[in-house]
Design an enzyme around this catalytic site. Structure first.
Site, PDB file in Angstrom:
ATOM      1  N   ASN A  11      56.751 -51.316  16.014  1.00  0.00           N
ATOM      2  CA  ASN A  11      57.026 -52.119  17.321  1.00  0.00           C
ATOM      3  C   ASN A  11      58.293 -51.495  17.812  1.00  0.00           C
ATOM      4  OD1 ASN A  11      57.486 -53.587  19.459  1.00  0.00           O
ATOM      5  ND2 ASN A  11      57.611 -55.679  17.980  1.00  0.00           N
ATOM      6  N   TRP A  12      58.388 -50.728  18.789  1.00  0.00           N
ATOM      7  CA  TRP A  12      59.483 -50.067  19.207  1.00  0.00           C
ATOM      8  C   TRP A  12      60.352 -50.896  20.218  1.00  0.00           C
ATOM      9  CZ3 TRP A  12      58.146 -44.309  20.974  1.00  0.00           C
ATOM     10  CH2 TRP A  12      57.746 -43.462  19.892  1.00  0.00           C
ATOM     11  N   LYS A  13      59.683 -52.133  20.751  1.00  0.00           N
ATOM     12  CA  LYS A  13      60.500 -53.006  21.335  1.00  0.00           C
ATOM     13  C   LYS A  13      60.752 -52.354  22.781  1.00  0.00           C
ATOM     14  CE  LYS A  13      61.209 -55.927  17.312  1.00  0.00           C
ATOM     15  NZ  LYS A  13      62.106 -56.867  16.908  1.00  0.00           N
ATOM     16  N   HIS A  96      54.120 -61.782  19.970  1.00  0.00           N
ATOM     17  CA  HIS A  96      55.383 -61.687  19.420  1.00  0.00           C
ATOM     18  C   HIS A  96      56.358 -62.722  19.542  1.00  0.00           C
ATOM     19  CE1 HIS A  96      59.258 -59.680  18.011  1.00  0.00           C
ATOM     20  NE2 HIS A  96      58.367 -58.844  17.301  1.00  0.00           N
ATOM     21  N   GLU A  98      59.459 -62.648  20.040  1.00  0.00           N
ATOM     22  CA  GLU A  98      60.394 -62.555  20.997  1.00  0.00           C
ATOM     23  C   GLU A  98      59.822 -63.033  22.420  1.00  0.00           C
ATOM     24  OE1 GLU A  98      61.662 -58.428  20.185  1.00  0.00           O
ATOM     25  OE2 GLU A  98      62.497 -59.249  18.182  1.00  0.00           O
ATOM     26  N   GLU A 168      55.178 -62.685  10.859  1.00  0.00           N
ATOM     27  CA  GLU A 168      56.402 -62.316  11.203  1.00  0.00           C
ATOM     28  C   GLU A 168      57.446 -63.700  11.079  1.00  0.00           C
ATOM     29  OE1 GLU A 168      56.719 -58.184  12.973  1.00  0.00           O
ATOM     30  OE2 GLU A 168      56.665 -59.867  14.600  1.00  0.00           O
ATOM     31  N   GLY A 174      64.742 -58.429  12.275  1.00  0.00           N
ATOM     32  CA  GLY A 174      65.971 -57.829  12.852  1.00  0.00           C
ATOM     33  C   GLY A 174      67.269 -58.412  12.242  1.00  0.00           C
ATOM     34  N   SER A 215      62.167 -57.197   9.083  1.00  0.00           N
ATOM     35  CA  SER A 215      63.206 -56.439   8.259  1.00  0.00           C
ATOM     36  C   SER A 215      62.622 -55.662   7.117  1.00  0.00           C
ATOM     37  CB  SER A 215      64.302 -57.592   7.673  1.00  0.00           C
ATOM     38  OG  SER A 215      65.029 -58.062   8.734  1.00  0.00           O
ATOM     39  N   GLY A 236      59.974 -53.021  13.043  1.00  0.00           N
ATOM     40  CA  GLY A 236      60.487 -52.930  14.515  1.00  0.00           C
ATOM     41  C   GLY A 236      61.561 -51.933  14.351  1.00  0.00           C
ATOM     42  N   GLY A 237      62.811 -52.268  13.687  1.00  0.00           N
ATOM     43  CA  GLY A 237      64.084 -51.362  13.824  1.00  0.00           C
ATOM     44  C   GLY A 237      63.657 -50.022  12.832  1.00  0.00           C
TER      45      GLY A 237
HETATM   46  P1  PGA Z   1      62.277 -55.825  12.599  1.00  0.00           P
HETATM   47  O1  PGA Z   1      61.093 -56.243  13.720  1.00  0.00           O
HETATM   48  O2  PGA Z   1      61.293 -54.865  11.497  1.00  0.00           O
HETATM   49  O3  PGA Z   1      63.321 -54.991  13.238  1.00  0.00           O
HETATM   50  O4  PGA Z   1      62.771 -56.940  11.554  1.00  0.00           O
HETATM   51  C1  PGA Z   1      59.924 -56.832  13.390  1.00  0.00           C
HETATM   52  C2  PGA Z   1      59.259 -57.301  14.592  1.00  0.00           C
HETATM   53  O5  PGA Z   1      59.932 -57.694  15.334  1.00  0.00           O
HETATM   54  O6  PGA Z   1      57.891 -56.931  14.656  1.00  0.00           O
END
Ligand code: PGA
Length: 252
Positions: A11-13, A96, A98, A168, A174, A215, A236-237
């Protein structure tokens, strides 16, 4: 032995524009060319989906979007419809945390999006997870159950085979503070899996993939993915760097 094929989705956001998407995929595609036994999905921002679709070409890496609107067309300024996504992608992330926290998404809108995505043949990756507060007050099971039941309401068993759940925990996203492998697995095995069985029958429920996200890094991925009911990850990251994403895929 797990019978479900593991999946690792990036997930590149809101990272990587058109050119950066192209450049990252030009490194990632060859780096993952000999990986077998794992479904790999990348989810760049909307503006990168066209170039990503071209760069992925005949690679086994699949493309996903990070959101969609449930309506097919019309006066919805700024929105992207399910069939627009389907022109380029096989997967779509829905709900998600967010989007729930910052863009007003609810279990009800998640449910509409799930139905709209399934209708055009997309595989939804439906995100669920509790906040830190909910976790601390012992509400994890209750919150995650509600999100799964309401998000998937009305989905038929034959559609459910296309669905993927991503657990999640919001406090793990994050933050560098992943859930423990045992703790995450307990939610997958004891909360989510039984609901999938109840909704779709045990055979289909047992075949559905439940990813963990929050994470996940190269150094904790294997321990997480070794758990009985963790069928891969939503990353994510660590999906933005070739080395770390490749290591995570290899761990799966
Ligand atoms: P993260 O994000 O790996 O940066 O914690 C995961 C996500 O939000 O899908």
């Amino acid at each position: 032995m797990k019978t479900r094929k593991p999946m690792v989705a990036g997930n590149w956001k809101m990272n990587k524009g058109l050119y950066a998407t192209r450049d990252l995929l030009r490194e990632l595609v060859p780096a993952l060319s000999d990986v077998e036994g794992v479904d790999v999905v990348v989810c760049p921002p909307f503006v990168g989906l066209g170039v990503a679709n071209r760069e992925l070409g005949s690679s086994s890496i699949k493309l996903g979007a990070q959101n969609l609107h449930w309506e097919e067309s019309g006066a919805f300024t700024g929105e992207i419809s399910p069939s627009m996504v389907k022109d380029l992608c096989d997967f779509v992330i829905i709900g998600h945390s967010e989007r729930r926290a910052m863009f007003g998404e609810t279990d009800e809108s998640v449910n509409k999006k799930v139905h709209a995505a399934l209708k055009v043949g997309l595989s939804p990756i439906v995100c669920v997870g509790e906040t830190l507060e909910e976790n601390k007050s012992g509400q994890t099971g209750e919150v995650v159950s509600r999100q799964v039941r309401e998000g998937l309401a009305g989905v038929e068993p034959e559609q459910a085979v296309k669905l993927i759940i991503a657990y999640e925990p919001v406090w793990a996203i994050g933050t560098g503070l992943a859930a423990t492998p045992e703790g995450a697995n307990a939610v997958h095995r004891d909360v989510i899996r039984p609901i999938l069985g109840e909704l779709f029958g045990d055979k289909i429920g047992n075949g559905m993939r439940i990813l963990y996200g929050g994470s996940v890094k190269a150094d904790n991925a294997k321990e997480l993915f070794d758990q009985s009911d963790i069928d891969g990850g939503l990353i994510g990251g660590a999906s933005l760097k070739v080395d770390s994403f490749v290591s995570i895929v290899q761990a799966a």
